[in-house]
Scaffold this motif. Structure first.
Motif, PDB file in Angstrom:
ATOM      1  N   ASP A  94      -8.559  -5.260  -3.192  1.00 63.74           N
ATOM      2  CA  ASP A  94      -7.671  -6.021  -2.748  1.00 63.74           C
ATOM      3  C   ASP A  94      -6.556  -5.341  -1.774  1.00 63.74           C
ATOM      4  OD1 ASP A  94      -6.919  -4.351  -4.958  1.00 63.74           O
ATOM      5  OD2 ASP A  94      -5.069  -4.916  -4.803  1.00 63.74           O
ATOM      6  N   ASP A  95      -5.875  -5.982  -1.041  1.00 64.12           N
ATOM      7  CA  ASP A  95      -4.941  -5.640   0.261  1.00 64.12           C
ATOM      8  C   ASP A  95      -4.115  -4.556  -0.200  1.00 64.12           C
ATOM      9  OD1 ASP A  95      -3.580  -7.431  -0.518  1.00 64.12           O
ATOM     10  OD2 ASP A  95      -3.492  -8.206   1.330  1.00 64.12           O
ATOM     11  N   THR A  96      -3.616  -4.584  -1.656  1.00 59.58           N
ATOM     12  CA  THR A  96      -2.543  -3.760  -2.256  1.00 59.58           C
ATOM     13  C   THR A  96      -3.166  -2.464  -2.743  1.00 59.58           C
ATOM     14  OG1 THR A  96      -2.727  -4.847  -4.499  1.00 59.58           O
ATOM     15  CG2 THR A  96      -1.101  -5.860  -2.580  1.00 59.58           C
ATOM     16  N   LYS A  98      -4.619  -1.922  -5.602  1.00 57.70           N
ATOM     17  CA  LYS A  98      -4.533  -1.858  -7.004  1.00 57.70           C
ATOM     18  C   LYS A  98      -5.817  -1.567  -7.683  1.00 57.70           C
ATOM     19  CE  LYS A  98      -0.010  -4.266  -7.046  1.00 57.70           C
ATOM     20  NZ  LYS A  98       0.750  -5.428  -7.652  1.00 57.70           N
TER      21      LYS A  98
END
Length: 526
Positions: A94-96, A98
């Protein structure tokens, strides 16, 4: 270009062997430092990730993640201390960041300019990932990359961009803004990523740093200046790249170990090439197997996007014989048709032949540097002028390759090309001078991204050139790149051009589009 005598060539060969014997120990020495003490508690007054991050050479298991620590990028050492430094990396779904699925530590050594090359091989196929680096108290931007599909799978589609020739002085890298918005799966950069010229030689909108580059430090600084461009950095952060070089990554119009300049000492020339190759490796997302051995560096390699497309990425500079006729343009005379003239060299040519015959891909692509179309550039039927730096200067090998593709019935051969700062859409025959022959393959030539400044939609003498060359279906000289959409049934190439690269705010749009249907090399305007 000056053609050396037999005595000169023998001397050059001897010097080359001595130089390689001396310099080939570099990679072993560099690798041995990976076990030495490293500093994990560094701090920086400036951002060490000033050159951004990148990924490249993906397969179905992973890819290379790259960065280079350079808090002062226009210094030869990047402003880094002469010590080994620990760099941590993370990969997430994911782009965060996490959901981290892979992480580790890599050592950045001064021997390789504090560059980092992380090779991953345990990721899931055919999916996007995000990654970042950390060093001391600094953190890199988060970037995106992807794996390729499994080799036996037939994907519905792949979209990629093709570009080359980005002279920093001659134009802004505006086209990368639209390329990033195109959401491509990968980028093929086909050479002239940097230019080696001294500051001001080509100056139009900005200026190179320093004189003509010769030393390792010179090449590092020039690469760093290019990598500092925010639009180029952003495009590297969007998807993985496949890179190969042409001449300006080293020296204009070089041919193997022959300089275009007269009275160049062969040993000095190879020493300069070793500097260029090491800096190129340090600054590109390349695998360990590409690390240079002195003045040699193997860049030709293959890529698979499942069974949809197989890409043979070529090196048409390092192994070629000297350009024939001691001329930039010439008729196809005995020198150009000499069977000993080789663009690829024996080993690369054998590798390519095996790669093509073993392929089970729907589309078989040669991603390479110089135009394969045998184009009479004069447009005059009574005065044939072919470029000797391109495949016509090696016409015998070129025709043998096209004949091999025809006789072996290679599926849907497509050639992707850069180099000449202009767009071309070509249908390739065994001998393009014989218009009655059936086309064997299709060639899409990408213009320069910025080199040459603003170009023209309709070049001078265009009608005469088209009339004289049946292989050419379209040509223009604007700046930009090619966007390719490929399915099992068709290939579409959009020629994306920029209306102005000399000032900010240029607009990028599709100037022309061509479609090739599977099973036929003929070009159809979309």
């Amino acid at each position: 270009m000056s053609r050396p005598s037999d005595t000169d060539r023998a001397s050059a060969a001897c010097n080359r062997r001595r130089f390689l014997a001396f310099s080939s120990a570099l990679p072993a020495y560099v690798m041995s430092t990976q076990h030495a003490w490293a500093d994990s508690k560094v701090s920086f007054s400036n951002d060490p990730f000033s050159l951004g991050v990148a990924s490249g050479d993906p397969d179905h298991r992973g890819m290379v993640l790259w960065t280079r620590l350079a808090p002062s990028p226009l210094l030869p050492d990047g402003g880094m201390p002469a010590q080994i430094v620990e760099v941590t990396w993370e990969v997430a779904t994911d782009d965060t960041m996490k959901n981290v699925v892979a992480s580790g530590t890599q050592l950045a050594t001064p021997q390789l300019g504090h560059s980092v090359h992380v090779e991953l091989n345990q990721l899931e196929p055919d999916r996007w990932y995000w990654y970042r680096f950390r060093c001391g108290d600094a953190e890199s931007p988060i970037a995106r990359t992807r794996t390729m599909p499994l080799p036996h799978q037939l994907p519905d589609r792949v979209r990629f961009a093709v570009t080359s020739c980005q002279n920093y002085e001659q134009g802004l890298f505006t086209a990368y803004e639209q390329m990033a918005a195109d959401d491509v799966d990968m980028v093929f950069h086909l050479g002239d990523y940097i230019y080696e010229y001294e500051a001001g030689r080509n100056g139009k909108v900005r200026t190179h740093h320093g004189s003509e580059i010769m030393s390792l430090g010179d090449y590092r600084v020039r690469h760093a200046q290019y990598k500092s461009d925010p639009l180029l950095q952003n495009m590297h952060a969007q998807c993985p790249w496949w890179v190969t070089w042409d001449d300006h990554e080293f020296d204009n119009n070089c041919a193997n170990d022959v300089s275009e300049q007269t009275e160049v000492d062969p040993l000095s020339f190879l020493s300069r090439r070793a500097n260029a190759y090491q800096a190129y490796y340090e600054m590109m997302p390349l695998r360990l197997r590409q690390i240079p051995r002195g003045s040699d560096m193997r860049l030709y390699r293959s890529a698979q996007f499942g069974r949809l497309a197989e890409f043979s990425i070529l090196d048409t500079r390092q192994y070629r014989t000297d350009q024939p006729n001691n001329d930039r343009k010439s008729p196809l005379n005995e020198a150009a048709l000499d069977p000993t003239q080789s663009m690829l060299g024996t080993r690369q040519r054998g590798w390519l032949s095996r790669n093509l015959i073993r392929s089970n891909a729907t589309w078989n692509v040669l991603a390479q540097q110089v135009m394969m179309g045998m184009v009479n550039r004069s447009g005059d039927p009574d005065n044939h002028q072919f470029s000797m730096d391109q495949w016509p200067g090696y016409a015998h090998e070129r025709m043998e390759l096209l004949r091999y593709i025809r006789e072996r019935q290679i599926s849907n051969p497509v050639v992707l090309t850069g180099d000449i700062h202009s767009n071309w859409a070509n249908e390739l025959r065994v001998d393009d001078r014989q218009s009655e022959q059936e086309p064997i393959a299709t060639e899409f030539v990408a213009t320069s991204l910025s080199s040459g400044g603003n170009g023209r939609d309709k070049p001078k003498n265009l009608d005469a050139l088209l009339a004289e060359n049946a292989c050419v279906k379209w040509h223009n000289t604007e700046r930009g790149y090619i966007r390719c959409d490929v399915t099992p049934n068709s290939w579409k190439s959009d020629y994306m051009v920029v209306d102005d690269v000399l000032k900010p705010g240029g607009k990028t749009f599709s100037r022309n589009s061509f479609v090739v249907e599977s099973g036929s090399p003929k070009l159809n305007q979309a």
